[in-house]
Design a protein around this motif. Structure first.
Motif, PDB file in Angstrom:
ATOM      1  N   ILE A  55      -1.071 -16.065   1.523  1.00 54.31           N
ATOM      2  CA  ILE A  55      -1.752 -15.572   0.327  1.00 54.31           C
ATOM      3  C   ILE A  55      -0.756 -14.923  -0.624  1.00 54.31           C
ATOM      4  CG2 ILE A  55      -3.440 -13.890  -0.520  1.00 54.31           C
ATOM      5  CD1 ILE A  55      -4.986 -14.354   2.123  1.00 54.31           C
ATOM      6  N   ASN A  56       0.147 -14.122  -0.083  1.00 60.01           N
ATOM      7  CA  ASN A  56       1.192 -13.482  -0.891  1.00 60.01           C
ATOM      8  C   ASN A  56       2.012 -14.530  -1.647  1.00 60.01           C
ATOM      9  OD1 ASN A  56       3.863 -11.044  -0.076  1.00 60.01           O
ATOM     10  ND2 ASN A  56       3.021 -11.698  -2.021  1.00 60.01           N
ATOM     11  N   THR A  57       2.367 -15.606  -0.960  1.00 60.35           N
ATOM     12  CA  THR A  57       3.170 -16.670  -1.569  1.00 60.35           C
ATOM     13  C   THR A  57       2.403 -17.399  -2.669  1.00 60.35           C
ATOM     14  OG1 THR A  57       4.387 -16.988   0.512  1.00 60.35           O
ATOM     15  CG2 THR A  57       4.453 -18.789  -1.105  1.00 60.35           C
ATOM     16  N   VAL A  58       1.144 -17.727  -2.404  1.00 60.79           N
ATOM     17  CA  VAL A  58       0.330 -18.440  -3.391  1.00 60.79           C
ATOM     18  C   VAL A  58       0.136 -17.585  -4.641  1.00 60.79           C
ATOM     19  CG1 VAL A  58      -1.972 -19.364  -3.868  1.00 60.79           C
ATOM     20  CG2 VAL A  58      -0.845 -19.879  -1.692  1.00 60.79           C
ATOM     21  N   ILE A  59      -0.175 -16.317  -4.455  1.00 64.58           N
ATOM     22  CA  ILE A  59      -0.362 -15.415  -5.597  1.00 64.58           C
ATOM     23  C   ILE A  59       0.925 -15.305  -6.404  1.00 64.58           C
ATOM     24  CG2 ILE A  59      -0.722 -12.995  -6.242  1.00 64.58           C
ATOM     25  CD1 ILE A  59      -2.754 -12.803  -3.968  1.00 64.58           C
ATOM     26  N   GLN A  60       2.062 -15.188  -5.703  1.00 61.10           N
ATOM     27  CA  GLN A  60       3.329 -15.001  -6.413  1.00 61.10           C
ATOM     28  C   GLN A  60       3.724 -16.252  -7.196  1.00 61.10           C
ATOM     29  OE1 GLN A  60       5.162 -11.949  -6.477  1.00 61.10           O
ATOM     30  NE2 GLN A  60       5.901 -13.114  -8.229  1.00 61.10           N
ATOM     31  N   ILE A  61       3.599 -17.409  -6.582  1.00 64.05           N
ATOM     32  CA  ILE A  61       3.946 -18.653  -7.277  1.00 64.05           C
ATOM     33  C   ILE A  61       3.035 -18.861  -8.481  1.00 64.05           C
ATOM     34  CG2 ILE A  61       3.996 -21.164  -7.060  1.00 64.05           C
ATOM     35  CD1 ILE A  61       4.934 -20.806  -4.180  1.00 64.05           C
TER      36      ILE A  61
ATOM     37  N   PHE B   1       0.231  -6.923  -5.423  1.00 64.75           N
ATOM     38  CA  PHE B   1       0.232  -6.647  -6.858  1.00 64.75           C
ATOM     39  C   PHE B   1       1.592  -6.085  -7.290  1.00 64.75           C
ATOM     40  CE2 PHE B   1      -0.304  -3.305 -10.129  1.00 64.75           C
ATOM     41  CZ  PHE B   1      -0.706  -4.089 -11.200  1.00 64.75           C
ATOM     42  N   ALA B   2       2.119  -5.152  -6.533  1.00 67.98           N
ATOM     43  CA  ALA B   2       3.430  -4.577  -6.855  1.00 67.98           C
ATOM     44  C   ALA B   2       4.529  -5.626  -6.796  1.00 67.98           C
ATOM     45  CB  ALA B   2       3.742  -3.426  -5.885  1.00 67.98           C
ATOM     46  N   ASN B   3       4.328  -6.642  -5.969  1.00 67.41           N
ATOM     47  CA  ASN B   3       5.302  -7.714  -5.774  1.00 67.41           C
ATOM     48  C   ASN B   3       5.463  -8.599  -7.015  1.00 67.41           C
ATOM     49  OD1 ASN B   3       5.886  -9.763  -2.804  1.00 67.41           O
ATOM     50  ND2 ASN B   3       6.858  -9.903  -4.798  1.00 67.41           N
ATOM     51  N   LEU B   4       4.455  -8.644  -7.878  1.00 65.36           N
ATOM     52  CA  LEU B   4       4.415  -9.637  -8.958  1.00 65.36           C
ATOM     53  C   LEU B   4       5.682  -9.677  -9.814  1.00 65.36           C
ATOM     54  CD1 LEU B   4       0.684  -9.321 -10.104  1.00 65.36           C
ATOM     55  CD2 LEU B   4       1.723 -11.100  -8.662  1.00 65.36           C
ATOM     56  N   PRO B   5       6.192  -8.561 -10.377  1.00 62.91           N
ATOM     57  CA  PRO B   5       7.361  -8.664 -11.266  1.00 62.91           C
ATOM     58  C   PRO B   5       8.671  -8.953 -10.543  1.00 62.91           C
ATOM     59  CG  PRO B   5       6.704  -6.383 -11.018  1.00 62.91           C
ATOM     60  CD  PRO B   5       5.646  -7.196 -10.346  1.00 62.91           C
TER      61      PRO B   5
ATOM     62  N   HIS C  77      -3.989   5.231   5.873  1.00 66.07           N
ATOM     63  CA  HIS C  77      -4.102   4.319   7.018  1.00 66.07           C
ATOM     64  C   HIS C  77      -5.531   3.812   7.207  1.00 66.07           C
ATOM     65  CE1 HIS C  77      -0.002   5.050   8.260  1.00 66.07           C
ATOM     66  NE2 HIS C  77      -0.204   6.341   8.136  1.00 66.07           N
ATOM     67  N   CYS C  78      -6.520   4.568   6.758  1.00 67.55           N
ATOM     68  CA  CYS C  78      -7.902   4.139   6.954  1.00 67.55           C
ATOM     69  C   CYS C  78      -8.259   2.961   6.036  1.00 67.55           C
ATOM     70  CB  CYS C  78      -8.862   5.297   6.727  1.00 67.55           C
ATOM     71  SG  CYS C  78      -8.800   6.002   5.072  1.00 67.55           S
ATOM     72  N   LYS C  79      -7.427   2.706   5.028  1.00 66.47           N
ATOM     73  CA  LYS C  79      -7.641   1.578   4.128  1.00 66.47           C
ATOM     74  C   LYS C  79      -6.389   0.705   4.109  1.00 66.47           C
ATOM     75  CE  LYS C  79     -10.858   4.161   1.172  1.00 66.47           C
ATOM     76  NZ  LYS C  79     -11.097   4.710  -0.188  1.00 66.47           N
ATOM     77  N   ALA C  80      -5.956   0.329   5.294  1.00 66.39           N
ATOM     78  CA  ALA C  80      -4.684  -0.391   5.423  1.00 66.39           C
ATOM     79  C   ALA C  80      -4.686  -1.690   4.624  1.00 66.39           C
ATOM     80  CB  ALA C  80      -4.393  -0.668   6.899  1.00 66.39           C
ATOM     81  N   ILE C  81      -5.796  -2.421   4.641  1.00 68.57           N
ATOM     82  CA  ILE C  81      -5.825  -3.702   3.934  1.00 68.57           C
ATOM     83  C   ILE C  81      -5.723  -3.496   2.427  1.00 68.57           C
ATOM     84  CG2 ILE C  81      -8.345  -3.815   3.738  1.00 68.57           C
ATOM     85  CD1 ILE C  81      -5.871  -6.728   4.412  1.00 68.57           C
ATOM     86  N   TRP C  82      -6.217  -2.384   1.911  1.00 68.17           N
ATOM     87  CA  TRP C  82      -6.047  -2.088   0.490  1.00 68.17           C
ATOM     88  C   TRP C  82      -4.567  -1.985   0.148  1.00 68.17           C
ATOM     89  CZ3 TRP C  82     -10.085   1.584  -2.135  1.00 68.17           C
ATOM     90  CH2 TRP C  82     -11.371   1.172  -1.784  1.00 68.17           C
ATOM     91  N   ASN C  83      -3.797  -1.379   1.050  1.00 58.26           N
ATOM     92  CA  ASN C  83      -2.358  -1.279   0.833  1.00 58.26           C
ATOM     93  C   ASN C  83      -1.700  -2.650   0.814  1.00 58.26           C
ATOM     94  OD1 ASN C  83      -1.537   1.785   0.978  1.00 58.26           O
ATOM     95  ND2 ASN C  83      -3.050   1.500   2.601  1.00 58.26           N
ATOM     96  N   ARG C  84      -2.178  -3.573   1.678  1.00 56.97           N
ATOM     97  CA  ARG C  84      -1.588  -4.914   1.698  1.00 56.97           C
ATOM     98  C   ARG C  84      -1.846  -5.625   0.369  1.00 56.97           C
ATOM     99  NH1 ARG C  84      -0.905  -2.354   5.449  1.00 56.97           N
ATOM    100  NH2 ARG C  84       0.708  -1.740   3.980  1.00 56.97           N
ATOM    101  N   TRP C  85      -3.070  -5.562  -0.138  1.00 53.93           N
ATOM    102  CA  TRP C  85      -3.390  -6.207  -1.410  1.00 53.93           C
ATOM    103  C   TRP C  85      -2.628  -5.550  -2.557  1.00 53.93           C
ATOM    104  CZ3 TRP C  85      -5.346 -10.796  -1.327  1.00 53.93           C
ATOM    105  CH2 TRP C  85      -6.218 -11.181  -0.320  1.00 53.93           C
TER     106      TRP C  85
ATOM    107  N   SER D 145       4.110  -0.165   2.259  1.00 54.56           N
ATOM    108  CA  SER D 145       4.124  -0.706   3.623  1.00 54.56           C
ATOM    109  C   SER D 145       3.805   0.369   4.651  1.00 54.56           C
ATOM    110  CB  SER D 145       5.484  -1.348   3.928  1.00 54.56           C
ATOM    111  OG  SER D 145       6.485  -0.368   4.178  1.00 54.56           O
ATOM    112  N   HIS D 146       4.065   1.622   4.311  1.00 53.18           N
ATOM    113  CA  HIS D 146       3.720   2.748   5.181  1.00 53.18           C
ATOM    114  C   HIS D 146       2.327   3.300   4.861  1.00 53.18           C
ATOM    115  CE1 HIS D 146       7.500   3.285   7.370  1.00 53.18           C
ATOM    116  NE2 HIS D 146       8.131   2.956   6.256  1.00 53.18           N
ATOM    117  N   ASN D 147       1.552   2.549   4.099  1.00 53.07           N
ATOM    118  CA  ASN D 147       0.180   2.925   3.733  1.00 53.07           C
ATOM    119  C   ASN D 147       0.117   4.214   2.917  1.00 53.07           C
ATOM    120  OD1 ASN D 147      -0.831   0.673   5.123  1.00 53.07           O
ATOM    121  ND2 ASN D 147      -1.016   1.817   7.033  1.00 53.07           N
TER     122      ASN D 147
END
Length: 356
Positions: free
Chosen positions: A225-231, A148-152, A136-144, A129-131
């Motif tokens: 998107i996070n919710t759909v991927i997780q479900i 992925f880290a959220n999955l388990p 910081h120059c690839k902030a959206i990569w950190n979000r995606w 979350s702190h990139n």
């Protein structure tokens, strides 16, 4: 059951959080100085300003940086990417291994092993979350990558955490903004030894629903998107491995974020064990499993520095950190919080929002 706590309200303060000032001192960042004289017209006739006097608008002075080398630590940690990938793969293997176990062993391994991985993963998401993964120059990569880290973990968490956690840093303790602060109901109701114990057990539920009452935000596209991927992932786990693997995953998160040694950090970070101190660091061995989240004063002072480098911050600027109150045991923190009748969910420094 147990004695009732003596505190009946939060510790209200009307000063800014200490972290910005400490960061300013360490890095020598500029700060505005009030003018010595507001305007020439304020002087009596025939008088002039002394040579060199400051007049008009405030100016900015840049003090020499005490420890400029700390700025070199403000960079991504590429190792974080590989560590998170290995943790996700480890839980996938665990899902396979528990699918045919008796239920008692499913729950046992969920607490003994899975809880450590999943709680650690929430703190990996904190890093992302702190990139800290891609910068910081690839902030959206950190979000995606956070998704992925959220999955388990089993519950969509990463994107919402990012949104609220930034508020926690910018507005530490601010009423109605910082959702790390318990609600008035929590402070009022969980006021005995037994109730505080139950509050510790139920921590993941309070952290999940508290934002909806304190500072609800509109749902973002990334959260959807996070919710759909997780479900979708949870459904795949159910169909590939079965119900026991799904229960293992969800139980590991619930148990790991509740009554668990690592969960001591929830209370250790900002609950006021000593009057006048709102942030505390922990320097014990569990930092090895938690991306050094225990170095919490250091983290709030320099949120752009990845967890792996926070011990260096303490070493470089030792004069600022060695004399601050700190902990060496999160288990002791949990015990003291439950048993000490001066501590409760009200034991937080709280400040009115700026402009209120």
């Amino acid at each position: 059951m147990g004695s009732r706590v003596s505190r009946e309200d939060f510790e209200w303060v009307y000063t800014d959080q200490p972290h910005a000032n400490r960061r300013e001192e360490i890095l020598g960042e500029g700060r505005a100085l009030a003018p010595l004289c507001a305007c020439a017209g304020s002087l009596p006739p025939g008088r002039a300003f002394p040579s060199g006097a400051r007049t008009g608008a405030p100016e900015t002075r840049y003090d020499p940086a005490k420890y400029p080398e700390i700025k070199s630590l403000m960079k991504p940690d590429p190792n974080l990417i590989w560590i998170i990938i290995m943790m996700v793969l480890t839980q996938l293997v665990a899902f396979y291994l528990v699918k045919d176990l008796d239920w008692k062993w499913v729950i046992f391994w969920a607490y003994a092993f899975g809880s450590c991985i999943n709680h650690s993963m929430t703190l990996a998401i904190h890093e992302v979350s702190h990139n800290s993964a891609f910068g910081h120059c690839k902030a959206i990569w950190n979000r995606w990558f956070g998704m992925f880290a959220n999955l388990p973990i089993g519950v969509p968490y990463s994107i919402s955490f990012k949104r609220y956690h930034m508020d926690h840093h910018r507005y530490l303790g601010s009423d109605g903004i910082d959702v790390d602060i318990p609600t008035d109901f929590e402070g009022w109701f969980f006021c005995t030894t037994f109730r505080k114990f139950m509050w510790v057990v139920l921590q993941p539920l309070f952290y999940t629903f508290r934002p909806l009452f304190i500072n609800p935000k509109p749902i973002s596209n990334l959260e959807i998107i996070n919710t759909v991927i997780q479900i979708t992932f949870d459904i795949i786990i159910y169909y590939v491995f079965g119900i026991k693997s799904l229960v293992y995953m969800l139980s590991a998160s619930l148990l790991g974020l509740g009554l668990h040694p690592i969960s001591g950090h929830f209370i250790a970070e900002h609950y006021m064990f000593l009057k006048g101190h709102e942030t505390y660091s922990y320097y014990g061995p569990l930092n090895l499993l938690t991306f050094n989240v225990g170095y919490h004063n250091e983290h709030h002072d320099f949120p752009n520095i990845p967890g792996k480098s926070l011990p260096l911050v303490r070493k470089i600027a030792a004069e600022y950190y060695d004399n601050l109150p700190h902990y060496n045991s999160w288990i002791r923190v949990l015990y003291d919080f439950v048993m000490d009748d001066t501590l409760s969910p009200y034991s937080r420094v709280k400040r009115p929002p700026k402009g209120a």
